[in-house]
Design a protein around this motif. Structure first.
Motif, mmCIF file in Angstrom:
data_model
loop_
_atom_site.group_PDB
_atom_site.id
_atom_site.type_symbol
_atom_site.label_atom_id
_atom_site.label_comp_id
_atom_site.label_asym_id
_atom_site.label_seq_id
_atom_site.Cartn_x
_atom_site.Cartn_y
_atom_site.Cartn_z
ATOM 1 N N UNK A 125 45.619 -52.631 -39.813
ATOM 2 C CA UNK A 125 47.063 -52.491 -40.020
ATOM 3 C C UNK A 125 47.582 -53.472 -41.060
ATOM 4 N N UNK A 126 46.683 -54.277 -41.651
ATOM 5 C CA UNK A 126 47.091 -55.157 -42.754
ATOM 6 C C UNK A 126 46.488 -54.576 -44.030
ATOM 7 N N UNK A 127 47.349 -54.256 -44.983
ATOM 8 C CA UNK A 127 46.883 -53.528 -46.171
ATOM 9 C C UNK A 127 47.318 -54.212 -47.458
ATOM 10 N N UNK A 128 46.599 -53.882 -48.514
ATOM 11 C CA UNK A 128 47.033 -54.279 -49.854
ATOM 12 C C UNK A 128 47.834 -53.128 -50.453
ATOM 13 N N UNK A 129 48.900 -53.480 -51.162
ATOM 14 C CA UNK A 129 49.750 -52.447 -51.772
ATOM 15 C C UNK A 129 48.958 -51.602 -52.760
ATOM 16 N N UNK A 130 48.060 -52.248 -53.537
ATOM 17 C CA UNK A 130 47.334 -51.494 -54.567
ATOM 18 C C UNK A 130 46.526 -50.367 -53.931
ATOM 19 N N UNK A 314 59.426 -67.944 -37.509
ATOM 20 C CA UNK A 314 60.021 -66.787 -36.850
ATOM 21 C C UNK A 314 58.968 -65.678 -36.757
ATOM 22 N N UNK A 315 58.884 -65.024 -35.601
ATOM 23 C CA UNK A 315 57.937 -63.910 -35.456
ATOM 24 C C UNK A 315 58.691 -62.579 -35.520
ATOM 25 N N UNK A 316 58.153 -61.664 -36.304
ATOM 26 C CA UNK A 316 58.779 -60.358 -36.511
ATOM 27 C C UNK A 316 57.831 -59.310 -35.934
ATOM 28 N N UNK A 317 58.253 -58.596 -34.877
ATOM 29 C CA UNK A 317 57.350 -57.574 -34.334
ATOM 30 C C UNK A 317 57.200 -56.412 -35.327
ATOM 31 N N UNK A 318 56.028 -56.306 -35.910
ATOM 32 C CA UNK A 318 55.722 -55.187 -36.826
ATOM 33 C C UNK A 318 54.312 -54.718 -36.499
ATOM 34 N N UNK A 319 54.036 -53.474 -36.769
ATOM 35 C CA UNK A 319 52.713 -52.951 -36.424
ATOM 36 C C UNK A 319 51.843 -52.728 -37.664
ATOM 37 N N UNK A 320 52.394 -53.021 -38.812
ATOM 38 C CA UNK A 320 51.588 -52.946 -40.049
ATOM 39 C C UNK A 320 52.196 -53.906 -41.063
ATOM 40 N N UNK A 321 51.337 -54.425 -41.930
ATOM 41 C CA UNK A 321 51.796 -55.343 -42.984
ATOM 42 C C UNK A 321 51.186 -54.889 -44.307
ATOM 43 N N UNK A 322 52.039 -54.709 -45.309
ATOM 44 C CA UNK A 322 51.572 -54.361 -46.656
ATOM 45 C C UNK A 322 51.868 -55.546 -47.559
ATOM 46 N N UNK A 323 50.826 -56.116 -48.180
ATOM 47 C CA UNK A 323 51.121 -57.220 -49.102
ATOM 48 C C UNK A 323 51.240 -56.662 -50.524
ATOM 49 N N UNK A 324 52.389 -56.941 -51.111
ATOM 50 C CA UNK A 324 52.657 -56.490 -52.489
ATOM 51 C C UNK A 324 52.972 -57.734 -53.299
ATOM 52 N N UNK A 325 51.987 -58.631 -53.342
ATOM 53 C CA UNK A 325 52.232 -59.958 -53.935
ATOM 54 C C UNK A 325 51.642 -60.063 -55.330
#
Ligand code: NAP
Length: 460
Positions: A125-130, A314-325
């Motif tokens: 559930x942790x992804x790269x934007x590319x 701070x914790x943010x309840x999310x079920x996926x993370x996309x890094x667009x860095x």
């Protein structure tokens, strides 16, 4: 004495095509007595031309994809040939290119995600934007199915550049809204499984430090299914921010658009894109190997355009993370590489060895030259600079061992490389347009995704 020039350009994205255009125009310039005929071969890993325009620009940005029309006019020049489906480093190496050409220009761009070294980055559930962009743009080398998490109603996007906006918008739009675009069938089917309702976009600095461009930011609210919600926490403009706004009109426009969003009441649209400021991602939290939250450290502006951590989290309840860095370039076999900057070391486009000496006859342009920043149009002036240098080196360029045009074709044939040509691309292009026309929803184009199918149609 005038010299004929054979040049290989590796990479058929805008940077490569602009370089080919400028070079062949110089060759056609009768006022240039030092230069005879110029012929260029563009060598590309994908079976198709146009790189980032086909596989980077979001499908709901047809206006940007229109740039292809100008690139097609360039490619119609018989002095420019296209060799697609040829992988530099595997099918052909630098020494081989140097034996066929007077000079080699690398315009290979940046196609990977820059790494983000925080705990939890490898969770499911942790992804790269590319990777996501490649998937929704139908690149042949990525899995056909995107692993949308079945309960991922809230997702995080890290980074406030235009790629972050693209990812947030595609996640927040419905599959039906995207059906009018050129997305491939598997992408449409995949998007139907996306259950995202809230996309939280995180900036580690303040509103005056975002990298969005005004038009792209404004366009976020154009979808009737999306509310854009700018959160007031961290929405601060310190002296460094005011300076940034004074220094660049576009930055002021961006802040104005953000302020408008901040003042706006949500309409009750089914999907929301939230923008949060001064939240530095520090950890992705997981349970059973899957993402369950993002932890950020709250930051504060330090007056210089930078931020410092406050020690508050701070914790943010999310079920996926996309890094667009940001993107990162591939290291090219046989060329030096600056790992920190993610570019081939160069001086204005002349490739430099690690010791600072020039690598004769080898040049770079575009993102592999200056890093993954700037809009497509910026690659034009960049290419002009590289070509100026190449032409000023004319006298010192070593003549190739096999200068005849067909030597390259023979070499690729001898290696059984199934290369595609410009005519082949025209065939595939016509095929994709006809798929769109005959589609039950009468679409402009439907992309073909599998590499072998693209090659088969192009070589038919
Ligand atoms: P970008 O514009 O450089 O944005 C990268 C973002 O990631 C910045 O906000 C940066 O924040 C953030 N970031 C970097 N490292 C981070 C970290 N460790 N933690 C949190 N955030 C981090 O890159 P991009 O979005 O990939 O775009 C690349 C280029 O393509 C840009 O020139 C862009 O305009 C262009 N583009 C244009 C379009 C279009 O539609 N016109 C679409 C896509 C891309 P900091 O500033 O704080 O470092």
């Amino acid at each position: 004495m005038s010299r004929n020039l054979r040049v290989a350009i590796v990479g058929a994205g805008p940077a490569g095509v602009y370089a080919a255009d400028i070079l062949t125009k110089a060759g056609a310039d009768e006022a240039r007595e030092d230069l005879g005929s110029v012929s260029v071969d563009i060598i590309e890993r994908d079976p198709t031309p146009f790189g980032l325009i086909r596989y980077g620009v979001a499908p709901d940005h047809p206006r940007i994809k229109e740039i292809v029309k100008a690139l097609k006019r360039v490619m119609a020049n018989p002095d420019i040939r296209f060799f697609g489906n040829v992988s530099f480093g595997d099918d052909v190496k630098l020494d081989e290119l140097r034996s066929f050409y007077d000079a080699v220009i690398f315009a290979t761009g940046a196609r990977r995600d820059r790494d983000l070294d925080i705990p939890g980055i490898d969770l499911d559930g942790s992804y790269g934007a590319a990777d996501f962009v490649y998937w929704y743009d139908g690149h042949p080398d990525v899995e056909r199915d995107w692993d949308f998490q079945p309960h991922a109603e809230s997702v995080a996007v890290l980074g406030v550049g235009n790629v972050g906006l693209d990812v947030a918008r595609i996640l927040a739009k419905t599959a039906e809204e995207l059906l009018v675009t050129e997305i491939a069938d598997n992408v449409y089917e995949g998007l139907k499984k996306n259950v995202t309702k809230d996309v939280h976009v995180f900036a580690r600095r303040g509103p005056a430090q975002v990298k969005f461009t005004p038009m792209e930011l404004r366009e976020l609210s154009h979808s009737p299914t999306i509310d854009v919600i700018v959160h007031p926490e961290g929405f601060e403009l310190d002296e460094g921010s005011l300076e940034a706004i004074r220094a660049a009109k576009s930055q002021k426009l961006v802040v104005d658009v953000l302020q408008n969003y901040l003042a706006k009441e949500p309409t009750g649209a089914p999907h929301r894109i939230h923008i949060h400021f001064c939240q530095n991602p520090v950890e992705i939290l997981g349970e059973d190997g899957r993402v369950v939250a993002l932890r950020t450290e709250i930051t504060e502006l330090d007056g210089t355009g930078n931020v410092r951590g406050t020690g508050e989290f701070k914790d943010w309840p999310v079920q996926a993370v996309y890094r667009a860095i940001g993107y990162y370039s591939d290291n090219l076999p046989g060329l030096p590489f600056d790992v920190n900057a993610g570019v081939v070391p160069n001086d204005g486009g002349r490739v430099l060895e690690i010791d600072g000496s020039a690598l004769p006859g080898v040049y770079v342009t575009g993102w592999i030259k200056r890093g993954p920043v700037g809009l497509i149009g910026h690659t034009k002036s960049d290419a002009a600079q590289t070509i100026d240098l190449l032409l000023s080196d004319l006298d010192s360029l070593q003549a190739p061992e096999h200068p005849d045009r067909e030597a390259v074709d023979r070499y690729l044939d001898s290696r059984a490389v199934e290369y595609t040509t410009w005519e082949g691309w025209e065939q595939l292009d016509a095929h994709e347009l006809s798929l769109g026309e005959s589609h039950e929803h009468q679409r402009e184009r439907v992309k073909v995704v599998p590499r072998d199918e693209m090659v088969r149609i192009s070589r038919a």
